[in-house]
Each structure stands twice: as C-alpha cells, then as structure tokens.
Design a protein around this motif. Structure first.
Motif, PDB file in Angstrom:
ATOM      1  N   ARG A  41      17.010  13.610 -25.286  1.00  0.00           N
ATOM      2  CA  ARG A  41      16.817  12.154 -25.158  1.00  0.00           C
ATOM      3  C   ARG A  41      16.583  11.834 -23.683  1.00  0.00           C
ATOM      4  O   ARG A  41      17.473  11.398 -22.972  1.00  0.00           O
ATOM      5  CB  ARG A  41      18.043  11.426 -25.701  1.00  0.00           C
ATOM      6  CG  ARG A  41      17.947   9.910 -25.670  1.00  0.00           C
ATOM      7  CD  ARG A  41      19.164   9.298 -26.358  1.00  0.00           C
ATOM      8  NE  ARG A  41      19.125   7.845 -26.360  1.00  0.00           N
ATOM      9  CZ  ARG A  41      19.537   7.092 -25.334  1.00  0.00           C
ATOM     10  NH1 ARG A  41      20.011   7.660 -24.233  1.00  0.00           N
ATOM     11  NH2 ARG A  41      19.477   5.781 -25.416  1.00  0.00           N
ATOM     12  N   GLY A 134      25.648   3.467 -35.378  1.00  0.00           N
ATOM     13  CA  GLY A 134      26.342   3.128 -34.148  1.00  0.00           C
ATOM     14  C   GLY A 134      26.157   1.680 -33.758  1.00  0.00           C
ATOM     15  O   GLY A 134      25.403   0.962 -34.407  1.00  0.00           O
ATOM     16  N   PRO A 135      26.822   1.239 -32.703  1.00  0.00           N
ATOM     17  CA  PRO A 135      27.784   2.022 -31.946  1.00  0.00           C
ATOM     18  C   PRO A 135      29.176   1.948 -32.586  1.00  0.00           C
ATOM     19  O   PRO A 135      29.643   0.872 -32.967  1.00  0.00           O
ATOM     20  CB  PRO A 135      27.793   1.334 -30.577  1.00  0.00           C
ATOM     21  CG  PRO A 135      27.430  -0.085 -30.871  1.00  0.00           C
ATOM     22  CD  PRO A 135      26.567  -0.078 -32.093  1.00  0.00           C
ATOM     23  N   THR A 139      30.155   1.665 -25.401  1.00  0.00           N
ATOM     24  CA  THR A 139      29.673   2.734 -24.527  1.00  0.00           C
ATOM     25  C   THR A 139      28.837   2.142 -23.409  1.00  0.00           C
ATOM     26  O   THR A 139      28.119   1.163 -23.624  1.00  0.00           O
ATOM     27  CB  THR A 139      28.821   3.762 -25.311  1.00  0.00           C
ATOM     28  OG1 THR A 139      28.337   4.736 -24.392  1.00  0.00           O
ATOM     29  CG2 THR A 139      27.651   3.129 -26.039  1.00  0.00           C
ATOM     30  N   THR A 141      26.803   4.237 -21.822  1.00  0.00           N
ATOM     31  CA  THR A 141      25.699   5.204 -21.694  1.00  0.00           C
ATOM     32  C   THR A 141      24.368   4.578 -22.094  1.00  0.00           C
ATOM     33  O   THR A 141      23.333   4.855 -21.493  1.00  0.00           O
ATOM     34  CB  THR A 141      25.980   6.446 -22.578  1.00  0.00           C
ATOM     35  OG1 THR A 141      27.284   6.931 -22.297  1.00  0.00           O
ATOM     36  CG2 THR A 141      24.966   7.535 -22.334  1.00  0.00           C
ATOM     37  N   LYS A 142      24.373   3.744 -23.113  1.00  0.00           N
ATOM     38  CA  LYS A 142      23.141   3.070 -23.570  1.00  0.00           C
ATOM     39  C   LYS A 142      23.315   1.595 -23.249  1.00  0.00           C
ATOM     40  O   LYS A 142      24.337   1.006 -23.589  1.00  0.00           O
ATOM     41  CB  LYS A 142      22.989   3.291 -25.076  1.00  0.00           C
ATOM     42  CG  LYS A 142      21.692   2.786 -25.679  1.00  0.00           C
ATOM     43  CD  LYS A 142      21.695   3.153 -27.168  1.00  0.00           C
ATOM     44  CE  LYS A 142      20.444   2.963 -27.929  1.00  0.00           C
ATOM     45  NZ  LYS A 142      19.714   1.818 -27.955  1.00  0.00           N
ATOM     46  N   ILE A 169      27.781   7.454 -33.811  1.00  0.00           N
ATOM     47  CA  ILE A 169      27.411   7.583 -32.394  1.00  0.00           C
ATOM     48  C   ILE A 169      27.900   6.361 -31.615  1.00  0.00           C
ATOM     49  O   ILE A 169      28.044   5.272 -32.179  1.00  0.00           O
ATOM     50  CB  ILE A 169      25.876   7.791 -32.213  1.00  0.00           C
ATOM     51  CG1 ILE A 169      25.548   8.085 -30.736  1.00  0.00           C
ATOM     52  CG2 ILE A 169      25.072   6.573 -32.731  1.00  0.00           C
ATOM     53  CD1 ILE A 169      24.182   8.694 -30.505  1.00  0.00           C
ATOM     54  N   GLY A 171      30.277   5.901 -27.866  1.00  0.00           N
ATOM     55  CA  GLY A 171      31.642   5.860 -27.355  1.00  0.00           C
ATOM     56  C   GLY A 171      32.594   6.838 -28.022  1.00  0.00           C
ATOM     57  O   GLY A 171      33.809   6.667 -27.941  1.00  0.00           O
ATOM     58  N   VAL A 190      27.391  12.723 -29.689  1.00  0.00           N
ATOM     59  CA  VAL A 190      27.934  12.280 -28.402  1.00  0.00           C
ATOM     60  C   VAL A 190      26.993  12.618 -27.261  1.00  0.00           C
ATOM     61  O   VAL A 190      26.289  13.623 -27.300  1.00  0.00           O
ATOM     62  CB  VAL A 190      29.321  12.916 -28.090  1.00  0.00           C
ATOM     63  CG1 VAL A 190      30.315  12.627 -29.200  1.00  0.00           C
ATOM     64  CG2 VAL A 190      29.222  14.407 -27.844  1.00  0.00           C
ATOM     65  N   ILE A 191      27.017  11.744 -26.244  1.00  0.00           N
ATOM     66  CA  ILE A 191      26.341  12.074 -24.985  1.00  0.00           C
ATOM     67  C   ILE A 191      27.416  12.416 -23.967  1.00  0.00           C
ATOM     68  O   ILE A 191      27.705  13.580 -23.697  1.00  0.00           O
ATOM     69  CB  ILE A 191      25.453  10.916 -24.469  1.00  0.00           C
ATOM     70  CG1 ILE A 191      24.355  10.575 -25.482  1.00  0.00           C
ATOM     71  CG2 ILE A 191      24.830  11.312 -23.123  1.00  0.00           C
ATOM     72  CD1 ILE A 191      23.386   9.478 -25.049  1.00  0.00           C
ATOM     73  N   SER A 192      28.056  11.368 -23.387  1.00  0.00           N
ATOM     74  CA  SER A 192      28.902  11.593 -22.209  1.00  0.00           C
ATOM     75  C   SER A 192      30.140  12.438 -22.479  1.00  0.00           C
ATOM     76  O   SER A 192      30.604  13.140 -21.578  1.00  0.00           O
ATOM     77  CB  SER A 192      29.285  10.256 -21.587  1.00  0.00           C
ATOM     78  OG  SER A 192      29.907   9.436 -22.535  1.00  0.00           O
TER      79      SER A 192
END
Ligand code: 3NM
Length: 210
Positions: A41, A134-135, A139, A141-142, A169, A171, A190-192
C-alpha cells in the motif's frame, strides 16, 4: 478451512512511508515471524511513485514468493498486473469489481474495503473474494477514515449472512486483536502494529494468537 480464509489470519499492510526502517527488512522479519498475507500500500505523504514504486513492489513481491505468502496490491490494478501480484485490494471508490476482474484475471484475489453491512452485502454480490471491515478503532495511520464502529460491525455483517473471509482493520494491535476475532473476523489486518513494532516477531506471534 478455505485457503484464503487461512491467509487472512495476520494480514500485514504496508508501504515505505509506514516504516522507520528499510521496508524490505521489516517485511522479511514479518514473513519470517509468520504473517499470512501482505498488501503493498504505497500511498499518502512521501510515498514512492512511478518506477520507484514499481521496483520496491517487485522486491517485496519476491520476498513474499520466498515465503509463499500472497502479495496483494492496494488500489493500483495496473501495478498489480505489471507485478503479476496475487490480487488487488480496492476501496469503495476504486471502481467496479467486475471490470477489475476482467483486467486482472479470474484466478486473482479481489479484496474490498467495507464499513457497514450494506457495503459488505454489495461487495459479496459483486463477487469480492474477501472483505476488509474498518475502522475497528481509531487510527492515525490513515487520514480519511470513516466513523469508528468497533468490532460489533463485523458481528452485524455475519448476522446479515456474509460468510466470505473477513479481516478487521484500523487501530488493531496485540491488545485488541482478540475482540476483533471474537466478533467474527477470520483475521486482523494491521499496518503500524507491525511496521512500527519494536519486536516484529513477538508482535506477529501475539496477533496470531488473537
Ligand atoms: N484502512 P493501522 S484503517 C488502510 O478503515 C486502512 O478501511 C482502514 O492502519 C479502513 O493498522 C487503515 O496502523 C489504516 O491502524 C490501518
């Protein structure tokens, strides 16, 4: 168990701007620790473009191949085709599933981001292979997230009859992953939690346990 459902268990989503370290090193550690799916992404502030985006994608795909983990491209169908990705993940605004399938091929995975029961039912009807919901939690992140509804939206989607693989997805971390699974998800995206983890291995193992 459906193979795709199994791949949803610990779904790592990442681009270079989500990492404080070399993204290839982060992905290799995550794969080594057992992530079951990866989504490239590369978007937002500072994201790579053009040839750099393509080249990083090619290197990350190579890593996924080594570990036999599906490599999914976010939004960019042309890039997914160029990289011969295993699939593409699209948002509500990223075009229609039918025309995306025609471009990318029927054997590829198409995932769709959804935020409520109505969008989930529509994604099923249009032929998505899995949905992201989501979310789950707040979060940073986005930037343009929808209203936080919590894991109960997944339960509502299940109650509406959706049996497709579902990943929560937004947080999600090692402290709340269990709630998402208990609400009816097949896995967590998850990202972070992984890209910024001090200890990637420990984090992935804990996410896997739920
Ligand atoms: N999609 P983190 S939330 C990519 O709600 C993405 O659809 C979301 O990042 C949605 O794991 C999100 O760091 C960001 O919270 C997830």
């Amino acid at each position: 168990m459906n193979i795709l459902r199994k791949h949803m268990q610990v779904y790592f989503v990442m681009g270079s701007n989500n990492c404080d370290r070399n993204p290839e090193v982060v992905l290799k550690e995550a794969l080594e620790a057992g992530v079951t799916c990866f989504q490239y992404r590369e978007k937002g502030e500072g994201a790579k473009l053009g040839i750099e985006k393509l080249e990083l994608g090619a290197r990350l795909k190579e890593l996924c191949n080594e570990y036999e983990v599906p490599f999914i491209v976010n939004d960019d169908v042309e890039l997914a085709i160029q990289l011969d990705a295993d699939g593409v993940h699209i948002g509500q605004e990223d075009g229609n599933i039918t025309s995306i399938r025609e471009k990318i091929g029927n054997e590829k995975i198409v995932g769709v981001s959804t935020h409520n029961v109505e969008e989930a039912l529509r994604a099923v009807e249009l032929g998505a292979d899995y949905i992201g919901v989501g979310p789950m939690y707040f979060t940073s992140t986005k930037k343009d997230i929808e209203e936080v509804k919590g894991p109960s939206v997944i339960t509502a989607i299940r109650e509406a009859g959706v049996t497709l693989p579902i990943v929560g997805i937004g947080g999600i971390n090692i402290s709340n992953a269990k709630e998402v699974m208990e609400a009816g998800a097949d896995g967590v995206a998850v990202i972070s939690a992984i890209s910024k983890a001090e200890n990637v291995e420990e984090t992935v193992i804990k996410l896997q346990r739920g």
